[in-house]
Structure formats: C-alpha cells, structure tokens
Design a protein around this motif. Structure first.
Motif, PDB file in Angstrom:
ATOM      1  N   GLY A 222       9.202   5.484 -12.188  1.00  0.00           N
ATOM      2  CA  GLY A 222       8.494   5.742 -13.436  1.00  0.00           C
ATOM      3  C   GLY A 222       7.631   6.982 -13.409  1.00  0.00           C
ATOM      4  N   LEU A 223       7.434   7.562 -12.213  1.00  0.00           N
ATOM      5  CA  LEU A 223       6.651   8.795 -12.102  1.00  0.00           C
ATOM      6  C   LEU A 223       7.535   9.987 -12.451  1.00  0.00           C
ATOM      7  N   ARG A 224       7.200  10.708 -13.490  1.00  0.00           N
ATOM      8  CA  ARG A 224       7.957  11.927 -13.810  1.00  0.00           C
ATOM      9  C   ARG A 224       7.629  13.037 -12.812  1.00  0.00           C
ATOM     10  N   VAL A 225       6.445  12.953 -12.227  1.00  0.00           N
ATOM     11  CA  VAL A 225       6.087  13.866 -11.140  1.00  0.00           C
ATOM     12  C   VAL A 225       6.636  13.289  -9.849  1.00  0.00           C
ATOM     13  N   ARG A 226       7.444  14.056  -9.143  1.00  0.00           N
ATOM     14  CA  ARG A 226       8.009  13.585  -7.889  1.00  0.00           C
ATOM     15  C   ARG A 226       7.104  13.979  -6.734  1.00  0.00           C
ATOM     16  N   PRO A 227       6.523  13.029  -6.034  1.00  0.00           N
ATOM     17  CA  PRO A 227       5.644  13.359  -4.907  1.00  0.00           C
ATOM     18  C   PRO A 227       6.443  13.846  -3.704  1.00  0.00           C
ATOM     19  N   ALA A 228       5.757  14.549  -2.818  1.00  0.00           N
ATOM     20  CA  ALA A 228       6.388  14.982  -1.569  1.00  0.00           C
ATOM     21  C   ALA A 228       6.362  13.859  -0.538  1.00  0.00           C
ATOM     22  N   HIS A 229       5.372  12.980  -0.641  1.00  0.00           N
ATOM     23  CA  HIS A 229       5.202  11.907   0.342  1.00  0.00           C
ATOM     24  C   HIS A 229       4.717  10.662  -0.373  1.00  0.00           C
ATOM     25  N   VAL A 230       5.217   9.501   0.057  1.00  0.00           N
ATOM     26  CA  VAL A 230       4.845   8.223  -0.542  1.00  0.00           C
ATOM     27  C   VAL A 230       4.272   7.317   0.534  1.00  0.00           C
ATOM     28  N   GLN A 231       3.101   6.771   0.269  1.00  0.00           N
ATOM     29  CA  GLN A 231       2.465   5.825   1.180  1.00  0.00           C
ATOM     30  C   GLN A 231       2.447   4.451   0.524  1.00  0.00           C
ATOM     31  N   VAL A 232       3.017   3.462   1.224  1.00  0.00           N
ATOM     32  CA  VAL A 232       3.181   2.111   0.694  1.00  0.00           C
ATOM     33  C   VAL A 232       2.314   1.150   1.491  1.00  0.00           C
ATOM     34  N   ASP A 233       1.604   0.279   0.797  1.00  0.00           N
ATOM     35  CA  ASP A 233       0.808  -0.728   1.495  1.00  0.00           C
ATOM     36  C   ASP A 233       1.725  -1.751   2.145  1.00  0.00           C
ATOM     37  N   GLY A 234       1.506  -2.039   3.429  1.00  0.00           N
ATOM     38  CA  GLY A 234       2.299  -3.043   4.119  1.00  0.00           C
ATOM     39  C   GLY A 234       2.855  -2.534   5.431  1.00  0.00           C
ATOM     40  N   ASP A 235       3.708  -3.350   6.039  1.00  0.00           N
ATOM     41  CA  ASP A 235       4.262  -2.981   7.341  1.00  0.00           C
ATOM     42  C   ASP A 235       5.681  -2.428   7.243  1.00  0.00           C
ATOM     43  N   ARG A 236       6.204  -2.313   6.023  1.00  0.00           N
ATOM     44  CA  ARG A 236       7.533  -1.714   5.834  1.00  0.00           C
ATOM     45  C   ARG A 236       7.644  -1.184   4.409  1.00  0.00           C
ATOM     46  N   CYS A 237       8.580  -0.286   4.232  1.00  0.00           N
ATOM     47  CA  CYS A 237       8.807   0.298   2.909  1.00  0.00           C
ATOM     48  C   CYS A 237      10.025  -0.351   2.261  1.00  0.00           C
ATOM     49  N   PRO A 238      10.058  -0.397   0.932  1.00  0.00           N
ATOM     50  CA  PRO A 238      11.285  -0.832   0.257  1.00  0.00           C
ATOM     51  C   PRO A 238      12.425   0.135   0.573  1.00  0.00           C
ATOM     52  N   SER A 239      13.646  -0.306   0.357  1.00  0.00           N
ATOM     53  CA  SER A 239      14.787   0.584   0.497  1.00  0.00           C
ATOM     54  C   SER A 239      14.879   1.495  -0.728  1.00  0.00           C
ATOM     55  N   PHE A 240      15.002   2.789  -0.474  1.00  0.00           N
ATOM     56  CA  PHE A 240      15.137   3.745  -1.566  1.00  0.00           C
ATOM     57  C   PHE A 240      16.514   4.400  -1.549  1.00  0.00           C
TER      58      PHE A 240
ATOM     59  N   VAL B 251      -0.266  -0.530   7.086  1.00  0.00           N
ATOM     60  CA  VAL B 251      -0.895  -1.845   7.045  1.00  0.00           C
ATOM     61  C   VAL B 251      -2.345  -1.694   6.591  1.00  0.00           C
ATOM     62  N   ASP B 252      -2.768  -2.554   5.667  1.00  0.00           N
ATOM     63  CA  ASP B 252      -4.100  -2.467   5.056  1.00  0.00           C
ATOM     64  C   ASP B 252      -4.301  -1.115   4.380  1.00  0.00           C
ATOM     65  N   GLY B 253      -3.210  -0.565   3.844  1.00  0.00           N
ATOM     66  CA  GLY B 253      -3.284   0.756   3.221  1.00  0.00           C
ATOM     67  C   GLY B 253      -4.194   0.807   2.025  1.00  0.00           C
ATOM     68  N   ASP B 254      -4.356  -0.329   1.307  1.00  0.00           N
ATOM     69  CA  ASP B 254      -5.227  -0.323   0.134  1.00  0.00           C
ATOM     70  C   ASP B 254      -6.684  -0.107   0.504  1.00  0.00           C
ATOM     71  N   ALA B 255      -7.037  -0.394   1.749  1.00  0.00           N
ATOM     72  CA  ALA B 255      -8.397  -0.146   2.222  1.00  0.00           C
ATOM     73  C   ALA B 255      -8.511   1.171   2.989  1.00  0.00           C
ATOM     74  N   ARG B 256      -7.377   1.710   3.448  1.00  0.00           N
ATOM     75  CA  ARG B 256      -7.399   2.887   4.326  1.00  0.00           C
ATOM     76  C   ARG B 256      -6.989   4.189   3.639  1.00  0.00           C
ATOM     77  N   ARG B 257      -6.295   4.107   2.505  1.00  0.00           N
ATOM     78  CA  ARG B 257      -5.840   5.304   1.798  1.00  0.00           C
ATOM     79  C   ARG B 257      -6.234   5.195   0.338  1.00  0.00           C
ATOM     80  N   ILE B 258      -6.919   6.209  -0.168  1.00  0.00           N
ATOM     81  CA  ILE B 258      -7.453   6.139  -1.523  1.00  0.00           C
ATOM     82  C   ILE B 258      -6.350   6.063  -2.568  1.00  0.00           C
ATOM     83  N   CYS B 259      -5.215   6.722  -2.316  1.00  0.00           N
ATOM     84  CA  CYS B 259      -4.126   6.681  -3.303  1.00  0.00           C
ATOM     85  C   CYS B 259      -3.535   5.286  -3.393  1.00  0.00           C
ATOM     86  N   ILE B 260      -3.455   4.568  -2.259  1.00  0.00           N
ATOM     87  CA  ILE B 260      -2.960   3.188  -2.284  1.00  0.00           C
ATOM     88  C   ILE B 260      -3.998   2.273  -2.924  1.00  0.00           C
TER      89      ILE B 260
END
Length: 207
Positions: free
Chosen positions: A100-118, A131-140
């Motif tokens: 849904g992002l029309r802007v394509r990021p260069a890097h994606v950080q996902v909260d958790g211990d694994r990423c979805p399949s893209f 892991v605990d990305g919502d507390a460790r990364r402001i974008c998450i």
C-alpha cells in the motif's frame, strides 16, 4: 483490505517499519501498518504502542499520519485468519500494508523474529526482522501505533453491531467479560472459530 495515504515519490535510502496488532484476540481482524517516517520531522513520544495510554496513542497516530513520508494500514479478516491460520494471516496483512506504500523504501524493518515472504511481490528492498522492534526502532513503533489505533477503532465500530460481547472495552481479547459473553451467546460472525476458546463456545461447552 487496505487503507492508505502516501505519495508517488522515489525513496532511496528510506526505511519502512512494519508491525501488527491483534494476533492474540478471539475476535476481529488482524491489522498491520507500514510507515516511512520523515527524518526531518521528528515526532516525540513514539514507542511500543502497548505501553502508551489510549489518549496518547490517538494523538501520536494523528501526528504520524500528518508527518510521515508515507503510511499504509491493512488487515486480514476473520475468514482469512480461520482459513490461513493467524500467523499467515498476519503476514498477509503485513504484505498488504507494504504494497500500500506508493513510496518504495530501500529497507524494511519488521517487528518479530522473522519476516513474511515477499516472493513474487514488486518490492526491491532489503528486509530485517527485529525482536521487540516496536520498542527498539522508531519506525516500527510508529507502525505499531497506527495498527493498534486502527484496530481498536474497528472493534469499537463492531461493538455497535454486536453490543452483547463488549468489544469496545476488551477489543476481542481473552478477558473474563469476553468469556462470559461467549458462554452466554456463543460466537458471533466476527469470532475466530479456529481459536480453541471459540470452538469450545460454539460446541456449547461451558467455559
């Protein structure tokens, strides 16, 4: 399903945060958000949405939508949760949010211990699970706030349709009030029948 506000821009070097809300509840959708924050427009107070009071979350959500370079919110509904399982439905919501992002990021950080399949998606960027990305990364953290406030609003809306369950107060989570309503009324159309307490209630067994 997706709701979004974003801009048609190139985004070299920009980072998107992705998080979800609603994996644990017995009812309602699982919601994910993707956010690309503007490094020139700092928003104070962003952190894990679970440790923020509802009023502050609502205020931060408004600021994030107004200041972010791009944001997108998406979800997987109850039928998808029951058909896919909650983990895969969560990943589906995350993929929808990113697309849904029309802007394509260069890097994606996902909260958790694994990423979805893209695989097979038009996303030319790198991915990182934190892991605990919502507390460790402001974008998450920003993504967690948008996902949480969106889902809470959806559950308040569903409370008006199914008032006997108390969704406005517990948002579908496993509270004594919710278990009591399940035992009394049985599952509603928005309950996750693949979850054990809902199966038990549907079978008419006392919870």
């Amino acid at each position: 399903m997706t709701a979004q506000v974003s801009f048609d821009l190139a985004a070299p070097g920009l980072r998107a945060g992705v998080d979800e809300a609603g994996r644990g509840p017995l009812a309602g959708p699982v919601v994910a958000a993707a956010v690309i924050l503007d490094p020139r427009r700092r928003i104070r107070g962003i952190r894990d949405s679970k440790v923020i009071e509802p009023e502050e979350r609502a205020e931060l959500a408004i600021k994030i939508r107004a200041s972010a370079i791009a944001w997108s919110v998406a979800w997987a509904d109850v039928e998808e949760i029951d058909n896919l399982n909650i983990l895969q439905a969560t990943y589906l919501a995350m993929r929808r949010a990113l697309l849904g992002l029309r802007v394509r990021p260069a890097h994606v950080q996902v909260d958790g211990d694994r990423c979805p399949s893209f695989i097979g998606l038009s996303l030319e960027c790198s991915f990182e699970a934190i892991v605990d990305g919502d507390a460790r990364r402001i974008c998450i953290g920003a993504a967690s706030i948008l996902a949480k406030t969106t889902r809470d609003a959806m559950m308040v809306g569903l409370d008006a349709i199914y008032p006997q369950y108390g969704f406005a107060s517990h948002k579908g989570y496993s509270t004594p009030e919710h278990f009591e309503a399940l035992g009394k009324y049985g599952p509603s159309p928005i309950h996750r029948r693949s979850f054990e307490p809902v199966r038990v209630a549907a079978a008419g067994i006392h919870i």
